[in-house]
Design a protein around this motif. Structure first.
Motif, PDB file in Angstrom:
ATOM      1  N   ALA A  56       0.841  -1.206   0.000  1.00 51.55           N
ATOM      2  CA  ALA A  56       0.000   0.000   0.000  1.00 51.55           C
ATOM      3  C   ALA A  56       0.872   1.250   0.000  1.00 51.55           C
ATOM      4  O   ALA A  56       1.995   1.241   0.520  1.00 51.55           O
ATOM      5  CB  ALA A  56      -0.894   0.003   1.234  1.00 51.55           C
ATOM      6  N   LEU A  57       0.353   2.316  -0.594  1.00 47.85           N
ATOM      7  CA  LEU A  57       1.061   3.593  -0.543  1.00 47.85           C
ATOM      8  C   LEU A  57       1.236   4.019   0.906  1.00 47.85           C
ATOM      9  O   LEU A  57       0.313   3.885   1.710  1.00 47.85           O
ATOM     10  CB  LEU A  57       0.284   4.683  -1.276  1.00 47.85           C
ATOM     11  CG  LEU A  57       0.315   4.683  -2.790  1.00 47.85           C
ATOM     12  CD1 LEU A  57      -0.578   5.795  -3.322  1.00 47.85           C
ATOM     13  CD2 LEU A  57       1.724   4.837  -3.312  1.00 47.85           C
ATOM     14  N   ARG A  58       2.391   4.543   1.216  1.00 49.38           N
ATOM     15  CA  ARG A  58       2.614   5.042   2.575  1.00 49.38           C
ATOM     16  C   ARG A  58       1.741   6.281   2.794  1.00 49.38           C
ATOM     17  O   ARG A  58       1.384   6.988   1.861  1.00 49.38           O
ATOM     18  CB  ARG A  58       4.077   5.347   2.802  1.00 49.38           C
ATOM     19  CG  ARG A  58       4.917   4.080   2.806  1.00 49.38           C
ATOM     20  CD  ARG A  58       6.260   4.283   3.441  1.00 49.38           C
ATOM     21  NE  ARG A  58       7.013   3.049   3.436  1.00 49.38           N
ATOM     22  CZ  ARG A  58       6.956   2.119   4.392  1.00 49.38           C
ATOM     23  NH1 ARG A  58       6.161   2.289   5.428  1.00 49.38           N
ATOM     24  NH2 ARG A  58       7.680   1.035   4.310  1.00 49.38           N
ATOM     25  N   ARG A  59       1.429   6.527   4.038  1.00 49.55           N
ATOM     26  CA  ARG A  59       0.499   7.594   4.413  1.00 49.55           C
ATOM     27  C   ARG A  59       0.892   8.956   3.855  1.00 49.55           C
ATOM     28  O   ARG A  59       0.044   9.737   3.440  1.00 49.55           O
ATOM     29  CB  ARG A  59       0.413   7.635   5.935  1.00 49.55           C
ATOM     30  CG  ARG A  59      -0.540   8.646   6.460  1.00 49.55           C
ATOM     31  CD  ARG A  59      -0.642   8.526   7.956  1.00 49.55           C
ATOM     32  NE  ARG A  59      -1.415   9.644   8.484  1.00 49.55           N
ATOM     33  CZ  ARG A  59      -1.428   9.985   9.742  1.00 49.55           C
ATOM     34  NH1 ARG A  59      -0.711   9.318  10.606  1.00 49.55           N
ATOM     35  NH2 ARG A  59      -2.147  10.996  10.152  1.00 49.55           N
ATOM     36  N   PHE A  60       2.169   9.269   3.886  1.00 48.92           N
ATOM     37  CA  PHE A  60       2.614  10.595   3.464  1.00 48.92           C
ATOM     38  C   PHE A  60       3.105  10.643   2.019  1.00 48.92           C
ATOM     39  O   PHE A  60       3.806  11.575   1.643  1.00 48.92           O
ATOM     40  CB  PHE A  60       3.692  11.112   4.421  1.00 48.92           C
ATOM     41  CG  PHE A  60       3.175  11.331   5.811  1.00 48.92           C
ATOM     42  CD1 PHE A  60       2.265  12.359   6.055  1.00 48.92           C
ATOM     43  CD2 PHE A  60       3.549  10.513   6.854  1.00 48.92           C
ATOM     44  CE1 PHE A  60       1.760  12.565   7.329  1.00 48.92           C
ATOM     45  CE2 PHE A  60       3.050  10.705   8.135  1.00 48.92           C
ATOM     46  CZ  PHE A  60       2.156  11.742   8.370  1.00 48.92           C
ATOM     47  N   VAL A  61       2.751   9.647   1.228  1.00 47.45           N
ATOM     48  CA  VAL A  61       3.106   9.632  -0.193  1.00 47.45           C
ATOM     49  C   VAL A  61       1.826   9.818  -0.995  1.00 47.45           C
ATOM     50  O   VAL A  61       0.862   9.081  -0.825  1.00 47.45           O
ATOM     51  CB  VAL A  61       3.802   8.311  -0.579  1.00 47.45           C
ATOM     52  CG1 VAL A  61       4.004   8.231  -2.086  1.00 47.45           C
ATOM     53  CG2 VAL A  61       5.131   8.163   0.150  1.00 47.45           C
TER      54      VAL A  61
END
Length: 95
Positions: A56-61
């Motif tokens: 999953a995409l990281r939160r801040f990306v």
């Protein structure tokens, strides 16, 4: 065959050998997930900075396809076609 362009912010460029733009060949539509797999295949640290252990995409990306944030579309299943620009933005946290 046309390439799909991925633009990296300055903070991520050292993780891609100093490159500001990565390209992936595409002979048709592909998903953001497959695109990220392709452009990060030679940059393991960059791959880990963009996505977590589950993929999953990281939160801040944030990833934008022609200006639209993919989380507001179909996430990593968002289709990307040749000629489109994909922009990766890493948010900066702090206060």
């Amino acid at each position: 065959m046309t390439d799909i362009t991925v633009v990296l912010p300055g903070v991520l460029q050292p993780l891609a050998g100093g490159q500001s733009v990565l390209t992936a060949p595409a002979d048709g539509p592909m998903t953001v997930e497959k695109l990220l797999d392709s452009v990060t295949s030679g940059y393991a640290v960059l791959a880990r900075r963009l996505r977590d252990e589950t993929g999953a995409l990281r939160r801040f990306v944030n990833v934008y396809v022609d200006g639209d944030e993919v989380r507001r579309l179909r996430g990593l299943d968002t289709e990307v076609v040749p000629g489109q620009e994909v922009l990766i933005v890493q948010s900066v946290a702090g206060g």
